[in-house]
Design a protein around this motif. Structure first.
Motif, PDB file in Angstrom:
ATOM      1  N   ALA A   1      74.403 123.630 -12.711  1.00 23.08           N
ATOM      2  CA  ALA A   1      72.990 123.677 -12.318  1.00 23.08           C
ATOM      3  C   ALA A   1      72.876 123.918 -10.816  1.00 23.08           C
ATOM      4  CB  ALA A   1      72.288 122.371 -12.700  1.00 23.08           C
ATOM      5  N   ALA A   2      73.871 123.435 -10.075  1.00 19.18           N
ATOM      6  CA  ALA A   2      73.848 123.576  -8.620  1.00 19.18           C
ATOM      7  C   ALA A   2      73.945 125.038  -8.186  1.00 19.18           C
ATOM      8  CB  ALA A   2      74.995 122.776  -8.000  1.00 19.18           C
ATOM      9  N   TYR A   3      74.472 125.920  -9.040  1.00 18.04           N
ATOM     10  CA  TYR A   3      74.604 127.333  -8.639  1.00 18.04           C
ATOM     11  C   TYR A   3      73.241 127.935  -8.319  1.00 18.04           C
ATOM     12  CZ  TYR A   3      79.219 126.861 -10.866  1.00 18.04           C
ATOM     13  OH  TYR A   3      80.461 126.442 -11.230  1.00 18.04           O
ATOM     14  N   TYR A   4      72.178 127.335  -8.867  1.00 13.82           N
ATOM     15  CA  TYR A   4      70.848 127.879  -8.581  1.00 13.82           C
ATOM     16  C   TYR A   4      70.560 127.828  -7.072  1.00 13.82           C
ATOM     17  CZ  TYR A   4      67.020 124.658  -7.189  1.00 13.82           C
ATOM     18  OH  TYR A   4      66.155 123.872  -6.482  1.00 13.82           O
ATOM     19  N   ILE A   5      71.036 126.754  -6.422  1.00 15.84           N
ATOM     20  CA  ILE A   5      70.775 126.595  -4.988  1.00 15.84           C
ATOM     21  C   ILE A   5      71.460 127.708  -4.204  1.00 15.84           C
ATOM     22  CG2 ILE A   5      70.911 124.973  -3.047  1.00 15.84           C
ATOM     23  CD1 ILE A   5      71.386 122.748  -5.152  1.00 15.84           C
ATOM     24  N   LEU A   6      72.641 128.106  -4.680  1.00 20.14           N
ATOM     25  CA  LEU A   6      73.400 129.166  -4.013  1.00 20.14           C
ATOM     26  C   LEU A   6      72.755 130.533  -4.259  1.00 20.14           C
ATOM     27  CD1 LEU A   6      76.006 129.746  -2.422  1.00 20.14           C
ATOM     28  CD2 LEU A   6      77.214 129.893  -4.586  1.00 20.14           C
ATOM     29  N   SER A   7      72.114 130.679  -5.439  1.00 19.00           N
ATOM     30  CA  SER A   7      71.608 131.995  -5.837  1.00 19.00           C
ATOM     31  C   SER A   7      70.352 132.418  -5.082  1.00 19.00           C
ATOM     32  CB  SER A   7      71.279 131.997  -7.334  1.00 19.00           C
ATOM     33  OG  SER A   7      72.375 131.569  -8.084  1.00 19.00           O
ATOM     34  N   TYR A   8      69.437 131.481  -4.800  1.00 16.19           N
ATOM     35  CA  TYR A   8      68.110 131.934  -4.398  1.00 16.19           C
ATOM     36  C   TYR A   8      67.987 132.324  -2.925  1.00 16.19           C
ATOM     37  CZ  TYR A   8      66.705 127.335  -2.461  1.00 16.19           C
ATOM     38  OH  TYR A   8      66.601 126.194  -1.726  1.00 16.19           O
ATOM     39  N   GLY A   9      68.883 131.804  -2.071  1.00 15.86           N
ATOM     40  CA  GLY A   9      68.730 132.026  -0.636  1.00 15.86           C
ATOM     41  C   GLY A   9      68.663 133.486  -0.238  1.00 15.86           C
ATOM     42  N   VAL A  10      69.705 134.266  -0.585  1.00 14.62           N
ATOM     43  CA  VAL A  10      69.699 135.666  -0.138  1.00 14.62           C
ATOM     44  C   VAL A  10      68.651 136.482  -0.878  1.00 14.62           C
ATOM     45  CG1 VAL A  10      72.060 135.712   0.719  1.00 14.62           C
ATOM     46  CG2 VAL A  10      71.620 136.289  -1.652  1.00 14.62           C
ATOM     47  N   LEU A  11      68.358 136.097  -2.147  1.00 19.33           N
ATOM     48  CA  LEU A  11      67.289 136.794  -2.879  1.00 19.33           C
ATOM     49  C   LEU A  11      65.958 136.601  -2.154  1.00 19.33           C
ATOM     50  CD1 LEU A  11      67.944 136.065  -6.657  1.00 19.33           C
ATOM     51  CD2 LEU A  11      68.012 138.276  -5.505  1.00 19.33           C
ATOM     52  N   GLY A  12      65.756 135.393  -1.641  1.00 24.52           N
ATOM     53  CA  GLY A  12      64.512 135.108  -0.937  1.00 24.52           C
ATOM     54  C   GLY A  12      64.460 135.770   0.427  1.00 24.52           C
ATOM     55  N   MET A  13      65.618 135.951   1.042  1.00 24.24           N
ATOM     56  CA  MET A  13      65.682 136.537   2.374  1.00 24.24           C
ATOM     57  C   MET A  13      65.432 138.045   2.320  1.00 24.24           C
ATOM     58  SD  MET A  13      66.099 135.639   5.466  1.00 24.24           S
ATOM     59  CE  MET A  13      67.116 134.333   6.119  1.00 24.24           C
ATOM     60  N   ALA A  14      65.815 138.709   1.220  1.00 27.05           N
ATOM     61  CA  ALA A  14      65.756 140.169   1.134  1.00 27.05           C
ATOM     62  C   ALA A  14      64.375 140.760   1.470  1.00 27.05           C
ATOM     63  CB  ALA A  14      66.242 140.634  -0.237  1.00 27.05           C
ATOM     64  N   PRO A  15      63.271 140.243   0.884  1.00 27.61           N
ATOM     65  CA  PRO A  15      61.977 140.866   1.201  1.00 27.61           C
ATOM     66  C   PRO A  15      61.624 140.778   2.685  1.00 27.61           C
ATOM     67  CG  PRO A  15      61.750 139.313  -0.614  1.00 27.61           C
ATOM     68  CD  PRO A  15      63.131 139.151  -0.082  1.00 27.61           C
TER      69      PRO A  15
END
Lengths: 66, 502
Positions: B75-89
């Motif tokens: 479940a913790a992988y979610y924390i790793l996943s969203y950062g760069v996705l959020g930074m892209a825009p």
């Protein structure tokens, strides 16, 4: 050139969003093989994060060339 | 058991060092609001990198991250996943916002929206949502600081006192130096927490299991369900894949809407600095890897910690390390908490005055007076956060999810400002109000959530629908103003049409 890089970056992040959420992540969601000691599912996400760094860098280079 | 007094002394020394680093740079920024809030738009790459990185990585990452890996596995992988996705825009949004900010003199994102949509109600709505969302996030940071200090001093310094000491220091340097204090302490805190995390993350698995690979092989034999997404839910049963995926999407979309992050587009020296910060950011993000490894190291540990959020201090304490190391670890965790807490307190106070108080009062408030007001509100914000931290029964992660559900509601307005000419003030305000109310309702009544998806995502969908429908039903906004504004954001022209604030 700049347009191509922007398009590539957009594609990368759409692909990443699919690849790290369900159902896209399912085929890569396994423990083995370990990558640098990490479970494959864990390393899969780390790989996308590192790839994002490279894509960000390409965008930086393309946008700063005037 | 190590001597808690030595640990407490190391922690006290750390807090004093922070105070010094936070107070010294104030001499270099101007005494204006732009100086106090946006650092006179002069942040270079080093400051931007650490301000962004360290304010993103909070007590949540440092304690909640290992806590999740330990108790909920993948479940913790979610924390790793969203950062760069959020930074892209932000590659696009960041430079757009920086350009309009420079020309029109914005210091917050709500003032930007209000000017774009020509309505003070937009500022009031967006400002209020940001301030409300910041409070549980601030409370989380304080609770984290309190937990760490309580753990490493074996309960001799209770949670409330630890939180009060750490945040007393934060409020002092925010009061004194504004964003420059936040910036330089974040450089100091950022270096420290990265060093501590990598050292412990590589060292602990070797000491306990003979390596990272052998550790995961052992976990795979005993508890394989922990090693893949979506891991386990809070109840210990497998987590819902829809909940996992929607947590990633909501967090990614809400990510750059945080005032303390978005406002850094106004603090950056130039667009190249913003892009440089973005490409360096993943190097900060991978700092979650050692933190998760430490959490996983707790899985096979013979005696469990009192609560999952305390797994990291628990392992550090019970693996027989010298007091100095325990103290330094504690300082690293405090660094994570304070580097986010300071930016949040500063951001929330700036918005409360610039976006809620000023448009409501509708009178000229001098630059000096505004700066004084922001400082006072920063103190009030700190106290309110402290009260929530002491009285709320929610876990660190619970607090974070509530905060994200609220802040993500700003996303449709921000995107509409840059991308949709036809959006109107009425549409933006009603979208914000509906989205926030629905999200709040689903936090109180979680059983109403459809398919277990994140409440923020439901609110977001209704928010967007409301924005579009109400905008189409209301009168087309002033086309000339919108065209000029959009031209400035794209760097096509720089007409000093009017300046919102000096």
């Amino acid at each position: 050139m700049r347009t191509a890089v922007r398009l590539f970056a957009a594609c990368y992040f759409v692909l990443m969003a699919i690849a790290v959420t369900f159902p896209g992540v399912r085929p890569f969601n396994t423990v083995y093989p370990l990558v640098l000691g990490l479970p494959f599912s864990f390393a899969w996400v780390v790989g996308w994060v590192i790839g994002a760094g490279i894509v960000f860098f390409l965008v930086y280079l393309a946008e700063n060339r005037r | 058991m190590s001597d808690w007094r030595i640990v407490a002394a190391v922690v006290a020394a750390w807090l004093l060092a922070n105070l010094a680093v936070g107070i010294i740079p104030a001499r270099r920024s101007s005494r204006s609001v732009a100086g106090y809030v946006a650092g006179d738009r002069g942040f270079g790459t080093v400051l931007m990198y650490f301000v962004t990185g360290a304010s993103i990585f909070s007590a949540f990452a440092f304690l909640g991250g290992p806590g999740w890996a330990y108790s909920r596995g993948g479940a913790a992988y979610y924390i790793l996943s969203y950062g760069v996705l959020g930074m892209a825009p932000f590659l696009a949004l960041g430079p757009w916002a920086a350009r309009v900010g420079r020309v029109h003199g914005y210091v917050t994102q709500a003032s930007m929206l209000a000017h774009r949509f020509q309505s003070r109600w937009v500022a009031i709505a967006a400002g209020s949502v940001s301030v409300i969302a910041s409070l549980p996030y601030i409370a989380l940071q304080m609770k984290g600081a309190g937990i760490v200090i309580e753990q490493v001093t074996a309960g001799h310094i209770p949670q409330w006192l630890g939180a009060a000491a750490a945040y007393g220091v934060v409020l002092l340097y925010v009061w004194h130096s504004g964003v420059m204090g936040v910036g330089w302490t974040n450089v100091f805190q950022g270096v420290f927490m990265i060093a501590i995390a990598w050292t412990l993350g590589l060292y602990l698995p070797y000491r306990l299991y003979g390596g990272i690979g052998p550790m995961f092989e052992q976990i795979a034999q005993v508890r394989p369900e922990l090693l893949t997404a979506p891991g386990l839910g809070p109840d210990g049963a497998p987590w819902d894949p829809a909940a996992y995926s929607s947590a990633i999407l909501v967090s990614a979309m809400g990510f750059m809407m945080w005032p303390h992050l978005f406002m850094k587009a106004f603090a950056a020296k130039d667009e190249a600095t913003i892009r440089r910060t973005i490409f360096l950011f993943p190097s900060f993000q991978v700092f979650l890897v050692p933190l998760f490894v430490i959490g996983f190291a707790g899985v096979l540990y013979p005696n469990p910690p009192a609560q999952p959020d305390a797994v990291m201090p628990h392992i550090v304490l019970s693996s027989g390390m010298p007091e100095l190391v325990v103290g330094l670890f504690c300082a690293g965790a405090l660094a994570a908490s304070m580097s986010t807490g300071d930016a949040l307190v500063h951001g929330a106070a700036s918005m409360a005055i610039e976006d809620v108080y000023r448009p409501l009062a509708q009178k000229r408030v001098g630059d000096e007076e505004r700066r004084t007001l922001i400082r006072r509100v920063a103190l009030v914000t700190g106290v309110v956060g402290f009260v929530i931290a002491l009285t709320s029964g929610r876990s660190l992660v619970g607090l974070l999810l509530v905060a994200y559900g609220a802040i993500v509601q700003l996303a449709p307005s921000v995107y509409a400002a840059f991308l949709w000419r036809r959006a109107t003030a009425a549409g933006v305000v009603s979208g914000l109000v509906i989205g926030t109310l629905i999200t709040g309702l689903l936090v109180v009544f979680p059983e109403l959530r459809p398919f277990g998806i994140h409440e923020g995502l439901v609110g977001l969908a209704l928010n967007l629908a409301t924005l579009v429908i109400v905008s189409l039903l209301t009168r087309t906004p002033d086309g000339a103003h919108t065209s000029r504004w959009l031209a400035v954001s794209r760097g096509l022209s720089t007409p000093p049409e009017e300046v919102v604030s000096a």
